[in-house]
Design a protein around this motif. Structure first.
Motif: not given
Length: 547
Positions: A292-311
């Motif tokens: 659902d849209e809620e889960r998709l948004e959650e995974v998008e945020r996880e990916v964004e955090r992962l990217l920011r963690d590596v600069g």
């Protein structure tokens, strides 16, 4: 090669007919058939055969005028194909495909070059099509894919190149899994390759990527090509994935993350390899149709955090658009897209992105290619396959192959060149090609060897210095540490001697690196990945010691 004997039998049965498209030739030689006006008359004959067959002709080689199976030596067959290629070019056509068989007293049979040499020789059928030899363009981009197993990576590529929706069980993945055990288990265990293109009407898709003719059609009909090097998602094959991402001349990286699963340990490792090699990368969320849209948004945020963690800076394409993604993608900005191979949602956005992304891999310098695969073709001999790293190569070029295990270099000749099963006269940097080599046996060629111009002075290196960064290690790296170094297509056990005696996780430092078993061609500035157990890192060659 899997020659269909029925092709030969049909051609022999039809025979040479006035107004037909079948021609019998026992052999063709450069000295005889390209001199004294014969070239023009033979090219006119070929043109007539092509027109008689509505754009297609078949040349049966190694047979007498009445269709008898004479058989010719492999070297003679190779020269015949070279002459036929030149005649086809002059007639405004090209060789589309060649199939060969060994000839014995009992008839024809499949077999290797060695098998054929033990009999009377070989016979072959060359399919010739109207249209000139492929003109490769400088906008051909190569994309390396990565991602955790079952995150839809191969399925996504299969849907992109065919334009077909998946059935939810990975049907389009089957277009890339080329080994029986891969198809049976639904897992890729080696690198796979795929291609599609674009012209004025939009994407040029494949009908059946397993057919050589279909791949060749994509190459000829497209104004712009996109090739995929599809790597391996399963953890035991991380070494193969690294080989695909480091050993190819890639323009972009594509990392898949399944919306139902989210980023995993393997996702982080693959992302680390992509970004550590400074490869402009995009992240594609797959399987959006099953969440659902809620889960998709959650995974998008996880990916964004992962990217920011590596600069890195994430850029959501659904918010900022394709224009921003094309303009901003770099070693610091990573576009994020959401897709479903079942509903095809988001694949049109990927199409637009791939149609517009500029080529990034440099093409300057002399010809250089590291070998990734080898195989033998009846009538042609040893073929070395890989991605051209720089410069260009033409059929007939004199080259050096090596270094051999003893450090020497072998003089060879580029007999012919194939790209996506399409025979070409030349190929440039960034192209994935197979080069038939004269002067060496297939079992003498190994992955990690290089091909360079004969007049060059390639570096034979067993030891070099490097600037490295330790990405992950349970304790520390000290003198005598023995990881596997992945540099271009080289995968070799090596010994590290850190300049300061040790390196800790997160450290940057200098070290001396020595290959344990044999030398390779290594040059300053090349980047590499090293790994051993849970330990992983990246490095750049700063100095080499030539043997």
């Amino acid at each position: 090669m899997s020659p269909d004997r029925a092709v030969l039998e049909r051609a022999l049965e039809r025979g040479e007919q006035e107004g037909g498209n079948v021609e019998f030739k026992e052999r063709l030689s450069k000295d005889v058939h390209l001199a004294d006006g014969r070239r023009e008359s033979l090219a006119a004959q070929l043109r007539h055969r092509v027109l008689s067959g509505d754009g297609e002709a078949m040349y049966v080689v190694g047979v007498t005028d009445d269709g008898g199976l004479a058989g010719i030596e492999p070297d003679v067959f190779s020269e015949t194909m070279d002459v036929l290629s030149l005649l086809a070019e002059e007639a405004g056509a090209h060789i589309e495909n060649v199939q060969t068989w060994g000839v014995s007293d009992s008839g024809v049979h499949r077999g290797t070059t060695e098998d054929a040499e033990a009999t009377r020789g070989i016979v072959g059928v060359a399919e010739i099509r109207e249209g000139g030899v492929l003109e490769t363009d400088d906008e051909h981009i190569v994309v390396g894919t990565a991602g955790h197993v079952d995150h839809g990576k191969s399925t996504l590529v299969g849907s992109l190149v065919t334009g077909q929706a998946d059935d939810g069980d990975g049907a389009t993945r089957g277009y890339l899994d080329v080994k029986p055990h891969e198809v049976e288990r639904g897992l890729s265990a080696d690198l796979s390759y795929a291609v599609y293109g674009f012209n004025d009407d939009g994407p040029v898709h494949m009908n059946n990527p397993h057919r050589k003719q279909d791949r060749a059609r994509i190459v000829t009909e497209s104004d712009r090509l996109v090739s995929f090097v599809d790597t391996v998602g399963h953890e035991p094959w991380l070494r193969t994935t690294i080989r695909g991402l480091v050993g190819q001349k890639l323009d972009y990286g594509l990392l898949t993350v399944a919306a139902d699963d989210g980023p995993t340990k393997t996702t982080r490792e693959h992302l680390g390899v992509l970004l550590a090699t400074d490869l402009p990368t995009m992240v594609v969320l797959t399987k959006k149709d099953i969440v659902d849209e809620e889960r998709l948004e959650e995974v998008e945020r996880e990916v964004e955090r992962l990217l920011r963690d590596v600069g890195k800076t994430p850029l959501r394409v659904d918010r900022h658009g394709v224009d921003a993604a094309v303009e901003e993608i770099s070693d610091t900005v990573v576009p994020i897209l959401t897709t479903s191979s079942v509903t095809m949602d988001g694949l049109d956005t990927l199409d637009e992105l791939f149609e517009r992304l500029p080529k990034t891999a440099g093409t300057e310098g002399d010809f250089r290619m590291y070998i990734d695969r080898t195989y033998s073709v009846t009538g042609v001999g040893a073929v070395a396959s890989g991605t051209i790293m720089s410069g260009e190569v033409e059929a007939g070029d004199e080259l050096l192959l090596g270094p051999m295990p003893d450090g020497s270099w072998r003089e060879v000749e580029a007999r012919s060149i194939e790209m996506h099963y399409h025979r070409v006269d030349e190929a440039k940097a960034g192209r994935i090609v197979g080069i038939a080599l004269k002067g060496v046996a297939e079992n003498e060629i190994e992955r990690g060897m290089a091909l360079v111009p004969r007049e060059s002075d390639p570096a034979t290196v067993r030891e070099f210095e490097a600037e490295v960064m330790v990405l992950n290690h349970p304790t520390r790296i000290g003198e005598g540490y023995e990881p596997v170094v992945h540099l271009e297509t080289i995968s070799e056990a090596s010994v590290f001697t850190p300049e300061e005696g040790r390196l800790l996780p997160g450290d940057k430092g200098r070290t001396r690196v020595r290959f344990k078993f044999k030398p390779y061609m290594v040059e300053e500035g090349q980047r590499f990945v090293f790994r051993e157990g849970q330990s992983k890192g990246v490095g750049t060659v700063t100095n080499v010691y030539r043997e």
